[in-house]
Design an enzyme around this catalytic site. Structure first.
Site, PDB file in Angstrom:
ATOM      1  N   LYS A 132      -9.022  -3.352  -3.848  1.00 48.87           N
ATOM      2  CA  LYS A 132      -7.602  -4.363  -3.913  1.00 48.87           C
ATOM      3  C   LYS A 132      -7.568  -4.937  -3.784  1.00 48.87           C
ATOM      4  CE  LYS A 132      -5.849   0.486  -1.329  1.00 48.87           C
ATOM      5  NZ  LYS A 132      -5.271   0.760   0.208  1.00 48.87           N
ATOM      6  N   ASP A 175       0.437  -1.310   0.389  1.00 50.54           N
ATOM      7  CA  ASP A 175       0.172  -0.521   0.075  1.00 50.54           C
ATOM      8  C   ASP A 175       0.755   0.925  -0.338  1.00 50.54           C
ATOM      9  OD1 ASP A 175      -2.587   1.806   0.562  1.00 50.54           O
ATOM     10  OD2 ASP A 175      -1.247   1.937   2.340  1.00 50.54           O
ATOM     11  N   LYS A 176       0.580   2.073  -1.135  1.00 49.24           N
ATOM     12  CA  LYS A 176       1.333   3.482  -0.866  1.00 49.24           C
ATOM     13  C   LYS A 176       1.455   4.275   0.450  1.00 49.24           C
ATOM     14  CE  LYS A 176       1.323   7.749  -3.709  1.00 49.24           C
ATOM     15  NZ  LYS A 176       1.395   8.712  -2.166  1.00 49.24           N
ATOM     16  N   THR A 177       0.457   4.901   0.860  1.00 48.51           N
ATOM     17  CA  THR A 177       0.650   6.191   1.973  1.00 48.51           C
ATOM     18  C   THR A 177       0.856   5.778   3.231  1.00 48.51           C
ATOM     19  OG1 THR A 177      -0.756   7.077   0.227  1.00 48.51           O
ATOM     20  CG2 THR A 177      -0.800   7.616   2.831  1.00 48.51           C
ATOM     21  N   THR A 196      -2.649   1.736  -4.587  1.00 49.42           N
ATOM     22  CA  THR A 196      -2.939   3.440  -4.224  1.00 49.42           C
ATOM     23  C   THR A 196      -4.055   3.468  -4.859  1.00 49.42           C
ATOM     24  OG1 THR A 196      -1.613   6.221  -4.298  1.00 49.42           O
ATOM     25  CG2 THR A 196      -1.045   4.280  -6.058  1.00 49.42           C
ATOM     26  N   GLY A 197      -4.348   4.757  -4.741  1.00 49.27           N
ATOM     27  CA  GLY A 197      -5.632   5.927  -4.524  1.00 49.27           C
ATOM     28  C   GLY A 197      -5.430   7.297  -5.699  1.00 49.27           C
ATOM     29  N   ASP A 244      -7.155  -1.375   4.055  1.00 51.41           N
ATOM     30  CA  ASP A 244      -6.610  -3.088   3.824  1.00 51.41           C
ATOM     31  C   ASP A 244      -6.764  -3.989   4.281  1.00 51.41           C
ATOM     32  OD1 ASP A 244      -4.484  -0.587   1.710  1.00 51.41           O
ATOM     33  OD2 ASP A 244      -3.165  -1.058   4.217  1.00 51.41           O
TER      34      ASP A 244
END
Length: 672
Positions: free
Chosen positions: A542, A364-366, A514-515, A565
């Site tokens: 996801k 996941d990015k953030t 990522t969103g 997530d």
């Protein structure tokens, strides 16, 4: 059916019952075995000294009228007192219908004792009291050493438990009173003096300080705490006092959850462990049947009863699946506590061991690859009032001096970096979730969120470009006139690049989820050298992305912060939740990384591989040793003059156990 034969029946009992008072009980057991060992050793000296075989071997003669009765009496004490844990274990195992190691030792020493006693009372043959005495002494020593190794492995849990102080300063009718930590309840107000441990999870009410949370998170940097911040029980306060309100005490605290997770993980069996239990059970059956066949075969071959019984006893002693019963549990114990100490909390052991099979890792990015902390990325000044970028930043930072908000802190940081001279702001007022206002040079000035700007009815000029995906924008307004805007965006963690490289070196493909919009996603992916990315993915999509990778044959691990997530973490073969939130049990993850460091993922996978390797080594050692020793004990090489005596069998067996224990203790967690 549980065939986990390690240690005495007490241990098995307590291993299955959730480790209650685990270590205290364990220590008593160790003391008990130690005492029995020393007393047996002392009683064995005269038994050995009076044994004809020893006298012949060493060339001396010793005897007196009735000496055989002294030997019988001492051997009886040794059999009952020294052999008691094994005899008791035999009864427990037979009752539970799980014949195991205790059954084997119990049968072997009973055969030896009753046969020798029969000889003393007139049966033809030679008693082997000295073999009985040495066998019991060696078995007790083996158990004692082995239990000490097990205790060493679980002591990490005790260290965690000792993090909690014994008392706390609680506000009772306006007075600070010392109370025991057990009596603390959610809602209580506590005072934490400088240098003291935080007694429970809660929220800071007043005061500000830095806390050392390293024993809980492994993160060595002190963490600043202000009113409204959460604090975790067990962390150590810095040099200022804090007042806090308790939120979770006792069983609900972060520390209790960690300890419970580690205990559960140590108690839960993985597939490798189930394999060892099965092997131990079959070895027991094998030992009893081979032992009986050995005795009958030698009798049929014309050997005397004493020789045949000695062979049977040796086979049974040799086959004790002692080392096997320990092979896996010890590795589990060592790896789980080493992981916990390093901020890797293993909730699902099978997933942890399967980490070696991962082919694709999805991040996941953030907050995982990025810091989740804002930094100023652009300043927009509007042509109409004609302020410079510096003017806008100076005005915004002058106001944000009074703000607690992370966005305010980022603006202030940028102004300091540019060495700007800030102005005085009067009558500042924080509007929760909307912004901050104040008077600068008599002009009402504010830094506002886009939503609040709309509420105020201030239109956005068309010359202002729309913010990028992943960018947060705040607006600077003076006397109802929009002066400009400041964009803030998340920064990539400095350790993300090395984490990705290290995983790729292990042959694992790294993807990002990522969103954010395509442009932001591509920029981050390129910067980190990822193998691919999924952009503009909504939280509920996801899971589908993970599924599509699995359908193309990948063994997928997902790394996320566990909030939105959860479905993806549950879908992945290995779900890894990242983040040092007090919500340890990120419910859908198999493994929780307490420090939010992506490099821990690489460490975790390497450690999972090392743990599995150790288990297999121990299984091979434990079973291989038995397969080699059983034929020797049965007397296959007797025609060549090669014979394995019961006491040598016992020494070898204890040695194999100690080797397995040492091999498990050699398991080390190396950080990336």
């Amino acid at each position: 059916m549980n065939h986990q034969h390690h240690g005495s029946p007490h241990e098995q009992h307590q291993h299955q019952h959730g480790h209650h008072d685990h270590n205290a009980h364990h220590r008593m057991m160790i003391q008990d075995f130690k005492r029995r060992f020393y007393i047996t050793l002392v009683l064995s000296v005269p038994v050995l000294a009076l044994a004809p075989l020893i006298q012949n071997a060493l060339g001396y003669q010793l005897g007196f009228p009735g000496s055989q009765w002294l030997v019988f009496a001492l051997s009886s004490i040794i059999y009952v007192y020294g052999g008691w844990p094994f005899l008791k274990g035999l009864v427990t195992e037979v009752r539970a219908k799980t014949p195991g190691m205790m059954t084997l030792i119990g049968v072997a020493i009973s055969v030896a004792y009753f046969y020798s006693a029969a000889v003393s009372f007139g049966l033809q043959g030679t008693p082997f009291y000295w073999e009985l005495a040495t066998l019991i002494a060696i078995m007790l020593a083996g158990h004692w050493i082995e239990m000490a190794s097990v205790l060493g492995a679980s002591s990490a849990l005790e260290e965690l438990a000792q993090l909690m102080p014994a008392t706390a300063h609680k506000s009772v009718k306006g007075e600070w009173t010392d109370v025991s930590i057990e009596s603390i309840e959610p809602g209580d107000r506590l005072l934490i003096k400088a240098g003291e441990k935080i007694p429970a999870d809660g929220v800071v009410e007043s005061g500000s300080s830095y806390l050392d949370e390293s024993m809980l998170t492994g993160e060595s940097r002190p963490v600043g705490k202000e009113p409204g911040d959460k604090v975790v029980g067990g962390s150590v306060n810095g040099d200022s006092s804090l007042e806090m309100t308790v939120q979770g005490s006792g069983e609900d605290s972060y520390l209790s959850q960690v300890i419970r997770l580690v205990r559960d993980a140590q108690a839960v069996k993985s597939r490798t462990q189930a394999l060892s239990d099965k092997a131990a059970f079959w070895l027991t059956i094998l030992a009893l049947s081979v032992g009986t066949i050995t005795m009958v075969s030698w009798l049929v071959a014309g050997m005397d009863l004493q020789f045949s019984i000695a062979r049977m006893a040796t086979v049974m002693i040799i086959t004790c699946p002692h080392a096997l019963g320990l092979a896996i549990p010890l590795v589990v114990s060592v790896s789980t506590s080493a992981s916990a100490k390093n901020g890797l909390l293993i909730k699902n052991r099978t997933a942890f061991e399967n980490a070696r099979r991962i082919t694709t890792l999805v991040f996941d990015k953030t907050g995982t690859l990025t810091q989740g902390v804002f930094q100023v990325s652009a300043i927009h000044s509007l042509a109409d009032p004609g302020k410079t970028e510096e003017d806008i930043l100076t005005l915004a930072a002058s106001l944000e001096t009074y703000s607690e908000h992370p966005i305010g802190a980022s603006i202030l940081q940028e102004a300091r970096k540019r060495n700007l001279r800030l102005q005085d702001a009067q009558d500042t007022q924080i509007l929760k979730g909307k912004g901050i206002t104040g008077a600068i040079d008599g002009n009402t000035t504010g830094v506002f969120s886009p939503g609040h700007l709309e509420t105020l009815g201030i239109p956005l000029p068309e010359t202002l470009p729309a913010p990028d995906g992943g960018t947060t924008r705040v607006y600077l307004v003076q006397e109802h006139t929009l002066l400009g805007a400041i964009d803030l965006s998340d920064r990539i963690r400095p350790e993300s690049k090395s984490a990705i490289t290290s995983l790729q070196e292990q042959g694992i493909a790294c993807w990002m989820l990522t969103g954010d919009n395509e442009a932001t996603a591509r920029a981050v992916s390129d910067q980190l050298g990822m193998d691919g990315y999924f952009a503009q993915v909504l939280p509920d999509q996801k899971q589908d992305k993970i599924r599509s990778l699995q359908e193309s044959g990948e063994y997928v691990a997902m790394v996320g912060d566990g909030v939105n997530d959860s479905p993806a973490l549950a879908q992945a073969q290995v779900g890894i939740a990242i983040g040092s939130g007090t919500d340890v049990a990120a419910a859908s993850a198999d493994i929780v990384l307490v420090q939010s460091d992506p490099r821990d993922v690489a460490t975790l996978i390497r450690f999972g591989k090392a743990t599995h390797r150790k288990m297999i080594q121990n299984l091979i050692w434990a079973t291989g040793y038995n397969l080699l020793a059983i034929p020797l004990a049965a007397g296959v090489l007797f025609p060549l003059g090669i014979m394995l005596s019961p006491e040598v069998g016992a020494i070898l067996m204890s040695l194999s156990t100690v080797i397995v224990a040492i091999n498990a203790r050699l398991l080390r967690l190396k950080r990336t």
